[in-house]
Design a protein around this motif. Structure first.
Motif, PDB file in Angstrom:
ATOM      1  N   ILE A 190       0.768  -1.231  -0.005  1.00 36.48           N
ATOM      2  CA  ILE A 190      -0.152   0.070  -0.069  1.00 36.48           C
ATOM      3  C   ILE A 190       0.755   1.276   0.168  1.00 36.48           C
ATOM      4  O   ILE A 190       0.281   2.373  -0.152  1.00 36.48           O
ATOM      5  N   SER A 191       2.182   1.084   0.159  1.00 36.21           N
ATOM      6  CA  SER A 191       3.056   2.121  -0.006  1.00 36.21           C
ATOM      7  C   SER A 191       4.725   1.528  -0.033  1.00 36.21           C
ATOM      8  O   SER A 191       4.566   0.378  -0.042  1.00 36.21           O
ATOM      9  N   ARG A 192       5.692   2.298   0.130  1.00 35.74           N
ATOM     10  CA  ARG A 192       6.866   1.902  -0.204  1.00 35.74           C
ATOM     11  C   ARG A 192       7.201   1.127   1.212  1.00 35.74           C
ATOM     12  O   ARG A 192       8.002   0.391   1.187  1.00 35.74           O
ATOM     13  N   GLU A 193       6.968   1.559   2.023  1.00 36.79           N
ATOM     14  CA  GLU A 193       7.190   1.087   3.571  1.00 36.79           C
ATOM     15  C   GLU A 193       6.302  -0.079   4.183  1.00 36.79           C
ATOM     16  O   GLU A 193       6.821  -0.804   4.934  1.00 36.79           O
ATOM     17  N   ASP A 194       5.199   0.128   3.581  1.00 41.43           N
ATOM     18  CA  ASP A 194       4.097  -0.730   4.236  1.00 41.43           C
ATOM     19  C   ASP A 194       3.504  -1.495   3.135  1.00 41.43           C
ATOM     20  O   ASP A 194       3.330  -1.268   2.103  1.00 41.43           O
ATOM     21  N   ALA A 195       2.625  -2.748   3.742  1.00 48.29           N
ATOM     22  CA  ALA A 195       1.842  -3.545   2.881  1.00 48.29           C
ATOM     23  C   ALA A 195       1.063  -4.374   3.862  1.00 48.29           C
ATOM     24  O   ALA A 195       1.084  -4.699   5.055  1.00 48.29           O
ATOM     25  N   ILE A 196      -0.204  -4.718   3.199  1.00 52.20           N
ATOM     26  CA  ILE A 196      -1.156  -5.588   3.948  1.00 52.20           C
ATOM     27  C   ILE A 196      -0.684  -7.106   3.418  1.00 52.20           C
ATOM     28  O   ILE A 196      -0.749  -7.506   2.150  1.00 52.20           O
ATOM     29  N   ILE A 197      -0.716  -7.942   4.600  1.00 56.05           N
ATOM     30  CA  ILE A 197      -0.619  -9.420   4.355  1.00 56.05           C
ATOM     31  C   ILE A 197      -1.807  -9.876   4.762  1.00 56.05           C
ATOM     32  O   ILE A 197      -2.501  -9.952   5.862  1.00 56.05           O
ATOM     33  N   PHE A 198      -2.444 -10.842   3.812  1.00 54.17           N
ATOM     34  CA  PHE A 198      -3.566 -11.688   3.935  1.00 54.17           C
ATOM     35  C   PHE A 198      -3.260 -13.235   3.654  1.00 54.17           C
ATOM     36  O   PHE A 198      -2.426 -13.456   2.906  1.00 54.17           O
ATOM     37  N   GLU A 199      -4.198 -13.952   4.246  1.00 52.72           N
ATOM     38  CA  GLU A 199      -4.180 -15.373   3.670  1.00 52.72           C
ATOM     39  C   GLU A 199      -5.226 -15.536   2.664  1.00 52.72           C
ATOM     40  O   GLU A 199      -6.352 -14.929   2.645  1.00 52.72           O
ATOM     41  N   LEU A 200      -4.893 -16.126   1.408  1.00 53.33           N
ATOM     42  CA  LEU A 200      -5.961 -16.485   0.339  1.00 53.33           C
ATOM     43  C   LEU A 200      -6.030 -17.960   0.318  1.00 53.33           C
ATOM     44  O   LEU A 200      -5.066 -18.706  -0.043  1.00 53.33           O
TER      45      LEU A 200
END
Length: 744
Positions: free
Chosen positions: A267-277
């Motif tokens: 969602i940005s250079r430093e951050d991200a959403i981690i999810f189970e698929l």
């Protein structure tokens, strides 16, 4: 010897010619029980040897045998000057014209179709012994010439032999016709059930979509082309895209059915959403699709990273145990979450009918907390796989009606029942309102019929009714010329009234008949309509009144229902196969075993036939699982099942009894043969080249005896013998002491 078998002839025995030992044994028991002495030969050549050694009063022979079949045997007997007076009965299916002609050439006295009733066979034997058929002089040059399939055949049998064969053929046809009629009745009942299931499926799909919309986890439906067909609000939030940017577009991540993986969505250079698929196969609007479940695990992953760093100093063994615990807890959470979040009430009931678990939806339906039900008997009677309706009384004299469905399941490793409750109070109220509405409608229809009688008096009112009718209305004279057309008919036919009036009506008008017609339209789409014609009077002259109703949409709906019915029939066949088989080994399951062994037990008691049972337990299987893991243990169970099936006869039933236990039901197998059979099974398992370590099994065998009154006694006897094998060192066969000298 009974009166049936009494004879002043020197010959006293009946010779049975049958290559199947079980069938020969059963036929011998039947004849000897009714006072006939019996000898047995396994084929035609052996039978001829016995016939020439000593006299027999009758020959009963199968047809399909090695070395010499029944037709050839009868042919030789009837052409032998010494043997030709011996009566011959052939046991046959008489399935083709060639079989029938071959039977006539064989000149046997009787032909009895398989399977046969014992009383029928005994009656034929008695009649033939008391009133033998005269033997005509054998003349191959004379007889009845018959042409079949372009070939000429000469039939030299006498009239009584031909009549016996035709009667046998007729009896077989009658039996097949009765079986076909029963199958048609069952098919009609199944069609009614499928229609009801189709209606329930529509309701279930609507509830399913509502559940998806409100779920806190992200949910997306992806078709076979990889395009998004549905996405709920939670999924839009996790994917950081609104629905219009997702629907109809390729799903951004690869989906593998029944696989769970982690996906990182920046969602940005430093951050991200981690999810189970996680993806599973499903259907959407009648087509195959994938259901993607998306769960935000960002915070959990951060916590896991901190936990891993904090436990870096732990030993490798503790690390492995921790990972196993993580997977087990995740699996339990997923199962509990599925039940907890289900919109229907879900209740787990053990074999003693006590409640073991209730989800929140079931508490709401019951109007009470789970604490008032847990470990207590379930309040409502039920039968697995038999839907029912129950009335649930709640606080303040309130009650609801619920649909109850119960299926077999497992809970904490033990057999249990899963009860599903669905609130159908509103549906039942709607049905009551519908009944009242139908009654009101019936009353209104009665009044309308009375009004219609009055309206016929006035042509002006009649014309006004036609003008304002929603259905198309046409009045034509006795010659078919159109005299009146209302606006609805102009719309349906796609033609103005001035093109219709005075001209012949384009469709046939038959009073009191309803037919379907196709009406072409300007947009090249053909409409389907119902045309119903009645006699009437128009301007004082006899005429026809035709009503035209557009049923295009109804026909489309009927086609959809037919398509859904075909899908439900296919699903029903798959469920039927799953209901009788063990999911791991592919053998018949415990339930199928119980049904089959009960049938064989009753048959053995009724006809005094031998029946044996073997229980098998894989030795030290728990230690094997602990040492090599459950996947390796599952492979052992599957391989043992394959070995047992390969060693068993086609008439035997091999089933999974439970856990590492198997069972073999052996019809027509007496006590004298059971030890050798069980030893063959044991040796096959012990001599197999196993990967991890040698595998052996313990065997307990038992045979039916006259003192047994129920099938449970036979199972208990085999179980006691299995226990004895375990106590004496395992990898051995023990025979029950309860299956002693009174074998049938």
């Amino acid at each position: 010897m009974s009166a049936l078998a009494s004879s002043d002839s020197i010959a006293s025995e009946i010779l049975i010619v049958e290559d199947s030992k079980p069938q020969a044994f059963a036929l011998r028991l039947l004849l000897e029980k009714n006072g006939y002495p019996v000898a047995v030969a396994s084929n035609g050549k052996e039978a001829l040897t016995q016939l020439r050694e000593r006299p027999f009063q009758m020959v009963i022979s199968d047809i399909d045998m090695p070395e010499m079949n029944g037709f050839d045997l009868s042919h030789v007997i009837k052409r032998d000057p010494v043997l030709r007076t011996i009566p011959v009965i052939l046991l046959t299916t008489l399935s083709t014209v060639e079989n029938i002609l071959e039977g006539l050439r064989a000149r046997a006295e009787y032909y009895i179709t398989k399977p046969f009733e014992p009383a029928y066979l005994l009656d034929r034997v008695k009649n033939l012994l008391e009133s033998p058929i005269p033997i005509d002089g054998l003349d191959e040059s004379s007889g009845l010439a018959i042409t079949v399939h372009g070939q000429e055949h000469l039939v030299t049998s006498n009239r009584k032999q031909i009549l016996n064969l035709l009667l046998s053929t007729y009896e077989n046809a009658v039996q097949q016709n009765e079986a076909l009629r029963a199958a048609q009745i069952e098919l009609k009942q199944r069609n009614q059930q499928l229609l009801e299931q189709g209606r329930r499926l529509k309701v279930s799909e609507r509830n399913f979509q509502a559940l998806l919309e409100s779920d806190t986890d992200g949910i997306a439906v992806v078709d076979q082309k990889g395009l998004v067909r549905f996405v709920n609000p939670a999924a839009q939030s996790l994917l950081r895209k609104p629905s219009d940017e997702l629907l109809g577009k390729p799903f951004p991540f690869a989906l593998v059915p029944d696989e769970t993986r982690e996906v990182r969505n920046p969602i940005s250079r430093e951050d991200a959403i981690i999810f189970e698929l996680h993806a599973v196969d499903t259907s959407w609007e009648g087509e195959l699709a994938s259901l993607a479940l998306i769960r935000d695990i960002t915070q959990r992953k951060r916590d896991e990273e901190k936990l891993i760093k904090a436990r870096a100093a732990l030993s490798e063994r503790n690390q492995k145990l921790h990972e196993q615990g993580q997977r087990l807890r995740a699996s339990e959470r997923n199962l509990r979450a599925l039940l907890e979040n289900n919109a229907d009430g879900m209740i787990v009931i053990d074999q003693e009918k006590r409640v073991r678990y209730m989800n929140p939806a079931s508490e709401m339906l019951m109007g009470r907390s789970a604490d008032e039900f847990l470990s207590r008997p379930f309040e409502f009677p039920f039968q697995p796989d038999e839907p029912s309706e129950i009335e649930i009384s709640r606080a303040e004299n309130e009650s609801i009606i619920a649909a109850l469905r119960v299926a077999d399941t497992a809970w904490d490793g033990e057999p249990a029942f899963l009860a599903t409750l669905q609130d159908i109070t509103q549906r039942k109220n709607d049905e009551l309102r519908l009944i009242k509405a139908q009654q009101t409608l019936s009353e209104r229809n009665l009044k309308l019929r009375e009004q219609d009688q009055r309206l016929r008096v006035s042509e002006r009112n009649f014309r006004a009714l036609l003008e304002n009718g929603a259905d198309g209305m046409i009045v034509a004279d006795q010659h078919g010329a159109v005299r009146f057309v209302n606006p609805s008919a102009e719309i349906l036919l796609g033609r103005p009234s001035h093109e219709l009036l005075g001209n012949p009506f384009e469709f046939a008008l038959v009073p009191d008949e309803t037919i379907e017609i196709e009406i072409p339209s300007a947009d090249q789409e053909t409409r389907i309509a119902e045309l119903h014609t009645v006699d009437t009077v128009w301007e004082g002259e006899p005429a026809y009144l035709a009503s035209i109703r557009d049923i295009t949409q109804r026909k489309r709906d009927e086609q959809k229902i037919q398509d859904q019915q075909a899908q439900l029939e296919e699903a029903n066949a798959q469920l039927q196969a799953l209901a009788i088989s063990d999911g791991l080994t592919g053998l018949k399951n415990h339930r199928t075993f119980k049904e089959r062994v009960s049938e064989e037990f009753q048959r053995a008691i009724r006809f005094e036939l031998p029946l044996s049972l073997i229980l098998i337990d894989v030795d030290h299987f728990k230690q094997f699982n602990d040492a090599f893991g459950h996947p390796a243990g599952d492979e052992v169970l599957k391989r043992v099942a394959k070995i047992l099936e390969d060693q068993a006869r086609t008439t035997d039933l091999v089933a999974r009894y439970g856990g590492e236990e198997f069972v073999v039901v052996l019809p027509y197998t007496p006590r004298e043969e059971i030890l050798g059979t069980a030893e063959r099974f044991r040796e096959a398992i012990a001599s197999t080249d196993w990967v991890e370590r040698p595998i052996t099994a313990s065997f307990g065998a038992a045979s039916i005896n006259a003192g047994m009154g129920a099938v449970t006694e036979l199972i208990a006897a085999a179980d006691a013998a299995l226990y004895e094998s375990k106590q004496n060192g395992r990898n051995r066969v023990s025979l029950s002491r309860d299956s002693g000298a009174s074998d049938p």
